[in-house]
Design an enzyme around this catalytic site. Structure first.
Site, PDB file in Angstrom:
ATOM      1  CE1 TYR A 205      -5.870   3.505   9.089  1.00 34.18           C
ATOM      2  CE2 TYR A 205      -6.820   3.540  11.137  1.00 34.18           C
ATOM      3  CZ  TYR A 205      -5.735   3.016  10.215  1.00 34.18           C
ATOM      4  OH  TYR A 205      -4.665   2.235   9.966  1.00 34.18           O
TER       5      TYR A 205
ATOM      6  CG  HIS B  96      -2.049  -0.858   1.097  1.00 36.93           C
ATOM      7  ND1 HIS B  96      -3.284  -0.891   2.125  1.00 36.93           N
ATOM      8  CD2 HIS B  96      -2.239  -1.909   0.020  1.00 36.93           C
ATOM      9  CE1 HIS B  96      -4.064  -1.949   1.692  1.00 36.93           C
ATOM     10  NE2 HIS B  96      -3.420  -2.550   0.582  1.00 36.93           N
TER      11      HIS B  96
ATOM     12  CE1 TYR C  97      -1.841   3.661   9.485  1.00 35.39           C
ATOM     13  CE2 TYR C  97      -0.975   3.053   7.297  1.00 35.39           C
ATOM     14  CZ  TYR C  97      -2.010   2.966   8.379  1.00 35.39           C
ATOM     15  OH  TYR C  97      -2.774   2.025   8.252  1.00 35.39           O
TER      16      TYR C  97
ATOM     17  CE  LYS D 122       3.296   2.611  13.715  1.00 40.64           C
ATOM     18  NZ  LYS D 122       3.507   2.294  12.409  1.00 40.64           N
TER      19      LYS D 122
ATOM     20  N   PRO E 148      -5.368  -0.957  18.446  1.00 35.39           N
ATOM     21  CG  PRO E 148      -7.025  -2.189  17.915  1.00 35.39           C
ATOM     22  CD  PRO E 148      -6.392  -1.346  18.927  1.00 35.39           C
TER      23      PRO E 148
END
Ligand SMILES: Cc1cc2nc3c(=O)[nH]c(=O)nc-3n(C[C@H](O)[C@H](O)[C@H](O)COP(=O)(O)OP(=O)(O)OC[C@H]3O[C@@H](n4cnc5c(N)ncnc54)[C@H](O)[C@@H]3O)c2cc1C
Length: 390
Positions: free
Chosen positions: A200, A72, A384, A296, A292
């Site tokens: 998200y 991604h 991220y 990580k 979550p």
């Protein structure tokens, strides 16, 4: 029986550590309380930093991962019904990989089986002794028979509910903890993912996350109250609630289907310091838990295992003890940065039932700042994809 490193827990941390040590010629025994079938079916993490992919590859379990992972380049944040893409690759030069934790578990188990490693499944009543001596011991029962292993070192890789952390006296361990007033209800289904990257969603009815495990297997999460009962969520209720929380264009595309798995995960931030007591070293969820949201947990576990394997290999190969002495501070420096990011991502994307009107407006301002500011997006993106290994 004696081994060099006794490892409690055969999840990703324990099996990866055993693999890296085994490749360096260091003897290990892994004690795992579950059955292999249970471990292969356990659905959990799915998003890997490149450093985790590299470590798995170095451990000789990267072949199927390289073939089957999805790469991604970006991630989406949705609010007020609109989707905004954060260009991870454009902002950091790096990508993340989607590959299910259950697949990593299977790959590690197969590698150990092929190497003839000493992994004991269904080890019951594991207990740790003599941690501050130079011969710590592990006791356990297998098929009703009592067993004892003496070790040079013990690695506590037995997750949040394990026994290793509990074996450290309370006066030498400090706990930092935050619980959240909500949980994630997750569903796994053999349906086409609604988007090729994660979404998200911050919505007034609560957070939702659209993710996947492969091109044909989707994973979706809904923020629900912490005391929710999974039995109250038949598939139809889950899908209809998800459709209400994700942007309309995504809802129109959403393919629904039978759930293969449905589970509730409590959200928690937790750190135990230090991560070493005598000859016991904690790694992974045994020492720390993150919500979550930032994806990580498994990545932090892999970083601990990397640092611990480097320290143990340096000890056995050249007699160095400095890396063992520096293990806990080295891990914790990374752990706290991931804690901060996971807590911040959770605060940004979830609806807190007790939030004041002021806090809700501040959250909305933060979201609109994020999508307008390249600097803010870069800060999100570099966390991220994973901060550099120091
Ligand atoms: C819903 C959800 C989504 C997640 N998503 C992500 C994500 O996208 N990315 C990410 O990086 N992380 C994610 N995580 C976190 C990730 O799953 C964990 O951080 C990871 O499993 C930690 O691995 P571990 O080996 O340290 O611990 P565990 O996986 O908990 O393994 C510990 C092992 O020890 C065994 N054990 C426990 N007690 C004993 C005992 N007394 N004796 C012997 N054995 C014992 C257990 O059976 C288990 O096999 C997610 C977690 C959840 C719940």
């Amino acid at each position: 029986m004696h081994t060099q490193v006794g490892i409690v827990g055969g999840g990703p941390s324990g099996l990866l550590l055993a693999r890296l040590l085994g490749l360096a010629g260091i003897a290990t025994v892994v004690l795992e309380r579950r059955t292999p079938q249970y471990l292969r079916a356990r659905v959990r993490a799915g998003l890997l930093e490149q450093a985790t992919v590299d470590l798995l590859t170095a451990a000789g379990v990267g072949e199927r991962l390289a073939r089957e992972r999805l790469t991604h380049d970006g991630v989406e944040i949705a609010f007020d019904g609109r989707r905004h893409r954060i260009d991870l690759k454009g902002l950091t030069g790096q990508t993340v990989s989607v590959y299910g934790q259950a697949e990593i578990q299977k790959d590690l188990m197969a590698a150990h089986e092929a190497a003839g490693s000493n992994v004991v499944y269904e080890a019951e009543d594991v207990s740790l002794h003599g941690l501050t001596t130079d011969r710590p011991r592990l006791r356990y029962h297998q098929a009703g028979a009592a067993q004892e292993i003496s070790c040079d070192f013990i690695a506590g890789c037995d997750g949040f509910h394990g026994v290793s952390r509990q074996a450290i006296p309370q006066e030498v361990i400090r706990i930092y903890e935050r619980t959240y007033p909500f949980a994630w209800l997750g569903i796994l289904s053999d349906t086409l993912p609604v988007n090729h990257e994660l979404i998200y969603c911050n919505h007034e009815r609560g957070f939702a996350l659209c993710t996947m495990r492969s091109l044909t297997r989707s994973r979706y999460y809904l923020q629900v109250s912490a005391d929710e009962d999974v039995a109250d969520w038949p598939d139809e209720r889950f899908w209809s609630e998800l459709k209400r929380r994700i942007p309309a264009d995504a809802a129109r595309m959403l393919e629904t289907g039978l759930s293969l798995e449905k589970s509730l995960a409590q959200l928690r931030s937790f750190v135990a310091e230090p991560m070493r007591h005598g000859r016991l070293f904690l790694a992974g969820d045994a020492a720390h838990i993150v919500p979550p949201t930032g994806a990580k947990g498994l990545n932090l576990a892999a970083a601990d295992v990397r640092f611990l394997s480097e320290a143990l290999i340096a000890y056995y190969q050249v007699g160095r003890t400095d890396l063992l002495d520096g293990y806990s501070p080295r891990c914790l420096a990374r752990v706290w940065k991931a804690q901060r990011f996971s807590w911040w991502m959770t605060a940004l994307t979830h609806r807190f039932p007790e939030a004041s009107a002021f806090e809700r407006r501040a959250q909305a301002a933060e979201l609109s700042y994020l999508i307008a500011s390249r600097a803010a997006q870069t800060a999100l993106a570099e966390n991220y994809v994973g901060l550099p290994i120091a």
